[in-house]
Design a protein around this motif. Structure first.
Motif, PDB file in Angstrom:
ATOM      1  N   GLU A 125      36.342  29.769  30.640  1.00  0.00           N
ATOM      2  CA  GLU A 125      35.053  30.276  30.146  1.00  0.00           C
ATOM      3  C   GLU A 125      33.994  30.238  31.247  1.00  0.00           C
ATOM      4  OE1 GLU A 125      35.268  29.183  25.381  1.00  0.00           O
ATOM      5  OE2 GLU A 125      34.874  27.573  26.817  1.00  0.00           O
ATOM      6  N   LEU A 126      33.999  29.161  32.032  1.00  0.00           N
ATOM      7  CA  LEU A 126      33.048  29.067  33.142  1.00  0.00           C
ATOM      8  C   LEU A 126      33.322  30.156  34.185  1.00  0.00           C
ATOM      9  CD1 LEU A 126      32.954  25.193  33.677  1.00  0.00           C
ATOM     10  CD2 LEU A 126      31.118  26.608  32.727  1.00  0.00           C
ATOM     11  N   ALA A 127      34.603  30.429  34.456  1.00  0.00           N
ATOM     12  CA  ALA A 127      34.951  31.460  35.436  1.00  0.00           C
ATOM     13  C   ALA A 127      34.511  32.837  34.959  1.00  0.00           C
ATOM     14  CB  ALA A 127      36.452  31.446  35.699  1.00  0.00           C
ATOM     15  N   GLU A 128      34.648  33.083  33.659  1.00  0.00           N
ATOM     16  CA  GLU A 128      34.223  34.372  33.113  1.00  0.00           C
ATOM     17  C   GLU A 128      32.712  34.541  33.239  1.00  0.00           C
ATOM     18  OE1 GLU A 128      34.677  36.797  28.939  1.00  0.00           O
ATOM     19  OE2 GLU A 128      36.194  35.297  29.432  1.00  0.00           O
ATOM     20  N   ILE A 129      31.971  33.478  32.975  1.00  0.00           N
ATOM     21  CA  ILE A 129      30.515  33.524  33.154  1.00  0.00           C
ATOM     22  C   ILE A 129      30.183  33.715  34.632  1.00  0.00           C
ATOM     23  CG2 ILE A 129      28.401  32.114  33.016  1.00  0.00           C
ATOM     24  CD1 ILE A 129      29.711  30.841  30.455  1.00  0.00           C
ATOM     25  N   GLY A 130      30.930  33.028  35.499  1.00  0.00           N
ATOM     26  CA  GLY A 130      30.702  33.146  36.933  1.00  0.00           C
ATOM     27  C   GLY A 130      30.871  34.557  37.452  1.00  0.00           C
ATOM     28  N   SER A 131      31.781  35.326  36.835  1.00  0.00           N
ATOM     29  CA  SER A 131      32.023  36.704  37.291  1.00  0.00           C
ATOM     30  C   SER A 131      30.791  37.583  37.120  1.00  0.00           C
ATOM     31  CB  SER A 131      33.213  37.314  36.543  1.00  0.00           C
ATOM     32  OG  SER A 131      32.874  37.590  35.194  1.00  0.00           O
ATOM     33  N   GLU A 132      29.877  37.181  36.244  1.00  0.00           N
ATOM     34  CA  GLU A 132      28.643  37.943  36.044  1.00  0.00           C
ATOM     35  C   GLU A 132      27.627  37.684  37.160  1.00  0.00           C
ATOM     36  OE1 GLU A 132      27.078  37.584  32.008  1.00  0.00           O
ATOM     37  OE2 GLU A 132      29.066  36.913  31.348  1.00  0.00           O
ATOM     38  N   ILE A 133      27.837  36.620  37.923  1.00  0.00           N
ATOM     39  CA  ILE A 133      26.888  36.246  38.982  1.00  0.00           C
ATOM     40  C   ILE A 133      27.293  36.861  40.319  1.00  0.00           C
ATOM     41  CG2 ILE A 133      25.865  34.289  40.231  1.00  0.00           C
ATOM     42  CD1 ILE A 133      26.632  32.600  37.675  1.00  0.00           C
ATOM     43  N   GLY A 134      28.595  36.832  40.619  1.00  0.00           N
ATOM     44  CA  GLY A 134      29.065  37.371  41.900  1.00  0.00           C
ATOM     45  C   GLY A 134      30.573  37.427  41.935  1.00  0.00           C
ATOM     46  N   SER A 135      31.114  38.270  42.812  1.00  0.00           N
ATOM     47  CA  SER A 135      32.560  38.528  42.828  1.00  0.00           C
ATOM     48  C   SER A 135      33.389  37.300  43.199  1.00  0.00           C
ATOM     49  CB  SER A 135      32.863  39.667  43.799  1.00  0.00           C
ATOM     50  OG  SER A 135      32.241  40.858  43.377  1.00  0.00           O
ATOM     51  N   ASP A 136      32.867  36.392  44.031  1.00  0.00           N
ATOM     52  CA  ASP A 136      33.638  35.220  44.453  1.00  0.00           C
ATOM     53  C   ASP A 136      33.436  34.005  43.555  1.00  0.00           C
ATOM     54  OD1 ASP A 136      34.845  36.442  46.627  1.00  0.00           O
ATOM     55  OD2 ASP A 136      33.319  35.799  48.058  1.00  0.00           O
ATOM     56  N   VAL A 137      32.498  34.084  42.596  1.00  0.00           N
ATOM     57  CA  VAL A 137      32.131  32.886  41.828  1.00  0.00           C
ATOM     58  C   VAL A 137      33.285  32.438  40.930  1.00  0.00           C
ATOM     59  CG1 VAL A 137      30.492  31.863  40.199  1.00  0.00           C
ATOM     60  CG2 VAL A 137      29.674  33.457  41.947  1.00  0.00           C
ATOM     61  N   SER A 138      34.016  33.390  40.337  1.00  0.00           N
ATOM     62  CA  SER A 138      35.146  33.005  39.472  1.00  0.00           C
ATOM     63  C   SER A 138      36.158  32.162  40.246  1.00  0.00           C
ATOM     64  CB  SER A 138      35.848  34.243  38.914  1.00  0.00           C
ATOM     65  OG  SER A 138      34.999  34.946  38.052  1.00  0.00           O
ATOM     66  N   PHE A 139      36.545  32.642  41.430  1.00  0.00           N
ATOM     67  CA  PHE A 139      37.487  31.862  42.234  1.00  0.00           C
ATOM     68  C   PHE A 139      36.909  30.483  42.547  1.00  0.00           C
ATOM     69  CE2 PHE A 139      38.467  30.204  46.446  1.00  0.00           C
ATOM     70  CZ  PHE A 139      39.807  29.882  46.253  1.00  0.00           C
ATOM     71  N   CYS A 140      35.631  30.435  42.915  1.00  0.00           N
ATOM     72  CA  CYS A 140      35.016  29.154  43.308  1.00  0.00           C
ATOM     73  C   CYS A 140      34.911  28.179  42.136  1.00  0.00           C
ATOM     74  CB  CYS A 140      33.650  29.401  43.929  1.00  0.00           C
ATOM     75  SG  CYS A 140      33.706  30.245  45.524  1.00  0.00           S
ATOM     76  N   VAL A 141      34.834  28.688  40.911  1.00  0.00           N
ATOM     77  CA  VAL A 141      34.857  27.797  39.736  1.00  0.00           C
ATOM     78  C   VAL A 141      36.182  27.031  39.713  1.00  0.00           C
ATOM     79  CG1 VAL A 141      35.046  27.735  37.212  1.00  0.00           C
ATOM     80  CG2 VAL A 141      33.220  29.054  38.284  1.00  0.00           C
ATOM     81  N   TYR A 142      37.291  27.755  39.907  1.00  0.00           N
ATOM     82  CA  TYR A 142      38.612  27.116  39.890  1.00  0.00           C
ATOM     83  C   TYR A 142      38.886  26.343  41.173  1.00  0.00           C
ATOM     84  CZ  TYR A 142      39.841  30.326  36.028  1.00  0.00           C
ATOM     85  OH  TYR A 142      39.899  31.017  34.846  1.00  0.00           O
ATOM     86  N   GLY A 143      38.520  26.923  42.330  1.00  0.00           N
ATOM     87  CA  GLY A 143      38.924  26.354  43.607  1.00  0.00           C
ATOM     88  C   GLY A 143      40.416  26.495  43.806  1.00  0.00           C
ATOM     89  N   GLY A 144      40.968  25.719  44.738  1.00  0.00           N
ATOM     90  CA  GLY A 144      42.401  25.765  44.993  1.00  0.00           C
ATOM     91  C   GLY A 144      42.803  26.969  45.810  1.00  0.00           C
ATOM     92  N   THR A 145      43.908  27.579  45.443  1.00  0.00           N
ATOM     93  CA  THR A 145      44.434  28.753  46.137  1.00  0.00           C
ATOM     94  C   THR A 145      44.772  29.790  45.085  1.00  0.00           C
ATOM     95  OG1 THR A 145      45.410  27.276  47.778  1.00  0.00           O
ATOM     96  CG2 THR A 145      46.184  29.560  47.778  1.00  0.00           C
ATOM     97  N   ALA A 146      44.436  31.041  45.332  1.00  0.00           N
ATOM     98  CA  ALA A 146      44.642  32.057  44.298  1.00  0.00           C
ATOM     99  C   ALA A 146      44.723  33.450  44.903  1.00  0.00           C
ATOM    100  CB  ALA A 146      43.504  32.014  43.274  1.00  0.00           C
ATOM    101  N   LEU A 147      45.376  34.331  44.145  1.00  0.00           N
ATOM    102  CA  LEU A 147      45.297  35.768  44.365  1.00  0.00           C
ATOM    103  C   LEU A 147      44.160  36.277  43.486  1.00  0.00           C
ATOM    104  CD1 LEU A 147      46.436  38.583  45.258  1.00  0.00           C
ATOM    105  CD2 LEU A 147      47.927  38.459  43.245  1.00  0.00           C
ATOM    106  N   ALA A 148      43.215  36.989  44.103  1.00  0.00           N
ATOM    107  CA  ALA A 148      42.079  37.544  43.358  1.00  0.00           C
ATOM    108  C   ALA A 148      42.174  39.063  43.392  1.00  0.00           C
ATOM    109  CB  ALA A 148      40.760  37.078  43.974  1.00  0.00           C
ATOM    110  N   LYS A 149      42.101  39.674  42.212  1.00  0.00           N
ATOM    111  CA  LYS A 149      42.154  41.136  42.106  1.00  0.00           C
ATOM    112  C   LYS A 149      40.911  41.649  41.399  1.00  0.00           C
ATOM    113  CE  LYS A 149      47.185  41.884  42.060  1.00  0.00           C
ATOM    114  NZ  LYS A 149      48.286  42.518  41.306  1.00  0.00           N
TER     115      LYS A 149
END
Length: 289
Positions: A125-149
């Protein structure tokens, strides 16, 4: 009540742009991982219904331009929070560097305020809210390593890459991500092999991780800022195992396994570059307290 939250920087091990979307954003595929270079946020609960940003870095805005401010405002309005917060940001991540410093601050604010204001939101839920702020915020909510599309908000978790040193060098310039994407011409671009990078990470194969780094935005940033290309060449010459520009730049990073070589590259770069760091890959996801 006070909370301390770390906001780690990210690097792009691979960054590919597929096409421009109808909404004006670009469709991307990126492999990102967090590194042990972090801002620190102190969140103090206020009884007054206001958001206050405190920073001693002159490049960090203290008003609604600040992404941590935007994160707090979004939570306040969506969940009708009547209390406020003072957010003190201690910057370590260079500003406008391609390391997602502002996005990571926003993500840290979301995670911290979720606890401070007792909102009970999940990481998703936090990552979804983060996506409204900026494109990298969702990834930064989770941290770690990820594929982002998507535009960066569609996140698939990956294992941590093999452990190594990350040497970062940033010249004394800032790069506008919007400008770089505006100038990007995808005709004839060499696209990085994202799937091969994913395989290399999943197999823990350091040599193949190094062999498959790639960033299509280098083709825009290097002609605009030749000093970025020079740093990349210098880092290669000093013996880094892989060298790449992170995000839209201007920071360049090198991957190195051996302590002695890391020290040699670090010392060599400090001779002609403003900001140089030697840190570790974190690679593990954040956890909600």
């Amino acid at each position: 009540m006070k909370l301390l939250v770390k906001a780690p920087a990210k690097i792009n091990l691979s960054l590919d742009v597929l096409h421009k979307r109808e909404d004006g954003y670009h469709e991307v595929e990126m492999i990102m991982t967090t590194i042990d270079l972090a801002d620190r946020l102190e969140l103090t609960l206020l009884e007054q219904d206001k958001i206050k940003i405190i920073s001693h870095n002159r490049f960090v805005p203290d008003d609604q331009r600040n992404l941590a401010y935007q994160a707090a405002l979004l939570l306040k309005e969506r969940f009708h929070v009547k209390k406020g917060v003072a957010i003190t940001i201690e910057k370590t991540i260079p500003v406008a560097a391609g390391l997602a410093g502002g996005s990571s601050d926003a993500a840290a604010a979301l995670r911290g305020l979720n606890k401070l204001w007792e909102l009970g939101l999940t990481m998703d839920e936090l990552a979804e809210i983060g996506s409204e702020i900026g494109s990298d915020v969702s990834f930064c909510v989770y941290g770690g390593t990820a594929l982002a599309k998507g535009r960066g908000e569609v996140i698939t978790e990956l294992p941590a890459p093999p452990t190594c040193w990350v040497i970062l060098a940033k010249p004394f310039i800032g790069v506008s991500t919007a400008d770089v994407y505006r100038k990007l011409n995808l005709t004839g671009v060499n696209h990085p092999e994202i799937n091969k990078m994913i395989c290399a990470i999943e197999n823990g194969n350091y040599e193949k991780v190094c062999g498959h780094v790639g960033n299509v935005l280098e083709e825009v940033t290097f002609p605009l800022h030749p000093e970025v290309a020079q740093i990349k060449d210098q880092m290669k010459r000093f013996g880094a195992d892989a060298v790449l520009m992170s995000g839209s730049g201007p920071t360049v990073f090198g991957l190195v396994r051996h302590d002695s070589r890391m020290q040699r590259i670090y010392n060599g770069l400090r001779g002609f570059c403003d900001q140089v760091f030697a840190v570790r890959i974190l690679g593990e996801r954040h956890k909600l307290d």
